[in-house]
Scaffold this motif. Structure first.
Motif, PDB file in Angstrom:
ATOM      1  N   ALA A  66       0.839  -1.198   0.000  1.00 28.59           N
ATOM      2  CA  ALA A  66       0.000   0.000   0.000  1.00 28.59           C
ATOM      3  C   ALA A  66       0.876   1.252   0.000  1.00 28.59           C
ATOM      4  O   ALA A  66       1.988   1.235   0.528  1.00 28.59           O
ATOM      5  N   PRO A  67       0.365   2.343  -0.585  1.00 32.10           N
ATOM      6  CA  PRO A  67       1.150   3.584  -0.631  1.00 32.10           C
ATOM      7  C   PRO A  67       1.623   4.051   0.742  1.00 32.10           C
ATOM      8  O   PRO A  67       2.762   4.478   0.899  1.00 32.10           O
ATOM      9  N   GLU A  68       0.763   3.940   1.751  1.00 35.58           N
ATOM     10  CA  GLU A  68       1.145   4.403   3.094  1.00 35.58           C
ATOM     11  C   GLU A  68       2.279   3.567   3.689  1.00 35.58           C
ATOM     12  O   GLU A  68       3.058   4.034   4.510  1.00 35.58           O
ATOM     13  N   THR A  69       2.380   2.318   3.262  1.00 31.22           N
ATOM     14  CA  THR A  69       3.465   1.461   3.734  1.00 31.22           C
ATOM     15  C   THR A  69       4.779   1.875   3.076  1.00 31.22           C
ATOM     16  O   THR A  69       5.808   1.993   3.741  1.00 31.22           O
ATOM     17  N   LEU A  70       4.738   2.108   1.771  1.00 34.32           N
ATOM     18  CA  LEU A  70       5.941   2.516   1.049  1.00 34.32           C
ATOM     19  C   LEU A  70       6.423   3.908   1.460  1.00 34.32           C
ATOM     20  O   LEU A  70       7.616   4.142   1.600  1.00 34.32           O
TER      21      LEU A  70
END
Length: 173
Positions: A66-70
């Motif tokens: 997910a974008p928030e993880t990256l």
């Protein structure tokens, strides 16, 4: 449990004797799978399980993170909804959501994906339920992403027929 006291979870996947998603893409000529097959295969990774405490750190495959993880190293329940969206998109289209470059390092792929502001377009030929499923999973703001409970009752998921085979081989659950 993490060092800062937060609960962490792992997404566990089952062995699929029919091969990997990459194998299915090859057998389909790289064009993606028919929607009936996508609906059957998605049931391999959408399962309701009990929450367990695990001692682990954030990990995963960059093209499904997910974008928030990256970007912010955030891994919460909504982050786990992103990967099924990526897999269903790939099953439909035969292509990774973010594209891929075999010569690109994981670090470079993460940087590139983190810099992308717009999601790829969902193909118009996908059914209304299929599009809605993808739109619910692939929301860049994780606070507005579907929950697992919402996915499990979604018509794209709940309307799956019980056929255990496809033109690309038997599906074992």
């Amino acid at each position: 449990m993490s060092k800062d006291g937060k609960m962490l979870y792992n997404l566990l996947l089952e062995y699929a004797s029919g091969g990997t998603l990459a194998d299915l893409k090859k057998r389909s000529g790289g064009c993606g799978l028919p929607e009936s097959d996508v609906k059957r295969h998605k049931s391999l990774f959408l399962k309701k399980t009990k929450k367990r405490k695990l001692d682990c750190s954030i990990a995963g495959t960059a093209f499904y993170m997910a974008p928030e993880t990256l970007i912010d190293n955030i891994q919460e329940f909504p982050s786990d909804i992103w990967a099924p969206g990526c897999m269903v998109f790939e099953m439909f289209t035969g292509k990774s959501l973010w594209g891929s470059n075999p010569n690109e390092t994981t670090e470079k792929a993460c940087e590139r994906i983190a810099d992308i502001y717009e999601l790829p377009k969902i193909p118009s030929w996908i059914s209304k339920d299929g599009k809605d499923f993808l739109k619910g999973c692939l929301v860049k703001n994780h606070q507005f992403r579907f929950t697992i409970e919402m996915l499990l009752i979604h018509p794209f998921v709940s309307g799956t027929d019980d056929t255990k085979s496809s033109e690309f081989g038997e599906i074992v659950e």
